[in-house]
Design a protein around this motif. Structure first.
Motif, PDB file in Angstrom:
ATOM      1  N   GLY A  56       0.528  -9.337   0.058  1.00 46.81           N
ATOM      2  CA  GLY A  56       1.318  -8.198   0.480  1.00 46.81           C
ATOM      3  C   GLY A  56       1.068  -7.818   1.919  1.00 46.81           C
ATOM      4  N   VAL A  57       1.351  -6.559   2.227  1.00 44.21           N
ATOM      5  CA  VAL A  57       1.220  -6.046   3.592  1.00 44.21           C
ATOM      6  C   VAL A  57       0.329  -4.811   3.577  1.00 44.21           C
ATOM      7  N   SER A  58      -0.219  -4.481   4.758  1.00 46.31           N
ATOM      8  CA  SER A  58      -1.110  -3.329   4.869  1.00 46.31           C
ATOM      9  C   SER A  58      -0.755  -2.524   6.110  1.00 46.31           C
ATOM     10  N   LEU A  59      -1.108  -1.246   6.066  1.00 44.59           N
ATOM     11  CA  LEU A  59      -0.911  -0.354   7.202  1.00 44.59           C
ATOM     12  C   LEU A  59      -2.123   0.558   7.307  1.00 44.59           C
ATOM     13  N   ALA A  71      -2.950   1.907   3.575  1.00 40.41           N
ATOM     14  CA  ALA A  71      -2.024   1.703   2.458  1.00 40.41           C
ATOM     15  C   ALA A  71      -1.684   0.222   2.354  1.00 40.41           C
ATOM     16  N   ASN A  72      -1.519  -0.237   1.124  1.00 39.42           N
ATOM     17  CA  ASN A  72      -1.067  -1.605   0.853  1.00 39.42           C
ATOM     18  C   ASN A  72       0.160  -1.566  -0.030  1.00 39.42           C
ATOM     19  N   VAL A  73       1.008  -2.567   0.108  1.00 37.40           N
ATOM     20  CA  VAL A  73       2.037  -2.859  -0.886  1.00 37.40           C
ATOM     21  C   VAL A  73       1.850  -4.317  -1.256  1.00 37.40           C
ATOM     22  N   ASN A  74       1.395  -4.568  -2.486  1.00 38.25           N
ATOM     23  CA  ASN A  74       1.064  -5.919  -2.932  1.00 38.25           C
ATOM     24  C   ASN A  74       1.886  -6.323  -4.139  1.00 38.25           C
ATOM     25  N   PHE A  75       2.225  -7.601  -4.187  1.00 34.06           N
ATOM     26  CA  PHE A  75       2.692  -8.227  -5.425  1.00 34.06           C
ATOM     27  C   PHE A  75       1.474  -8.835  -6.086  1.00 34.06           C
ATOM     28  N   GLU A  76       1.268  -8.540  -7.361  1.00 35.02           N
ATOM     29  CA  GLU A  76       0.006  -8.889  -8.009  1.00 35.02           C
ATOM     30  C   GLU A  76       0.258  -9.425  -9.413  1.00 35.02           C
TER      31      GLU A  76
END
Length: 214
Positions: A56-59, A71-76
């Motif tokens: 995913g991506v992080s900020l 914050a992260n948005v991950n596919f898991e």
């Protein structure tokens, strides 16, 4: 909207953030492995989980030099393995077969992160939200036992905590290595009907990130 389109939209929102104050932001990508577990009822310990993956991506938004909101948005994916025993018409055991059930989630943690001076080490903690996209059992699984368990819930919520280190590649780019634990605090369903209790999740994650320097 399918899960691929949803993830693309979320990633696009991350990279469309106004970066006029770019010194306050770090945007990155991450990959990792997770080892899940469950608790909450007397039979939870008999579940057998396997290592899954995430990306995913992080900020990072910096409140101060050493303090940020991450914050992260991950596919898991989380993988549960179970074994069926087969019998003939004389009730004699004739063999066993292993099957996998795969759970796919969007995972969103929002963490407060503290970096220890110039040591490059950090700790973070805060809430996370998981949204269940799908759960699938191997196609050759012979039984439909969906009536034997409570309804699987879409939302999982809990607390996340991690430790890690930043390894500088150059002035703008960093590698991030982190060990994180997600501890679910709500019932996610899927409890066998004959069993009292709940199912609450837990996942240990080893993550590798790259802050992109933009």
């Amino acid at each position: 909207m399918n899960k691929t389109k949803l993830l693309v939209v979320v990633i696009g929102l991350f990279f469309s953030i106004n970066l006029d104050a770019q010194n306050d932001f770090k945007i990155g990508i991450n990959v990792g492995l997770n080892y899940p577990d469950i608790r909450g009822n007397e039979f939870a310990k008999f579940n057998n989980f396997k290592v899954g993956y995430l990306f995913g991506v992080s900020l990072d938004y910096y409140l101060k030099e050493n303090l940020s909101i991450k914050a992260n948005v991950n596919f898991e994916t989380k993988i549960r393995e179970f074994e069926l025993t087969f019998f003939d018409n004389q009730a004699q055991e004739i063999g066993t077969q292993n099957y996998n059930e795969v759970f796919e989630y969007i995972n969103i943690p929002i963490l407060l992160k503290y970096e220890f001076g110039n040591s490059k080490f950090f700790v973070n903690g805060g809430p996370f939200l998981n949204y269940l996209l799908s759960n699938k059992i191997d196609e050759d699984y012979p039984n439909d036992d969906s009536r034997l368990v409570t309804q699987q819930k879409k939302i999982d919520f809990g607390l996340s905590a991690g430790i890690g280190t930043n390894l500088s590649l150059n002035e703008k780019n960093d590698l991030v290595i982190e060990l994180r634990n997600d501890l679910g605090i709500i019932d996610t369903g899927g409890v066998p009907n004959q069993v009292n209790g709940t199912i609450k999740t837990n996942a240990i994650k080893l993550m590798l990130g790259w802050n992109l320097g933009i």
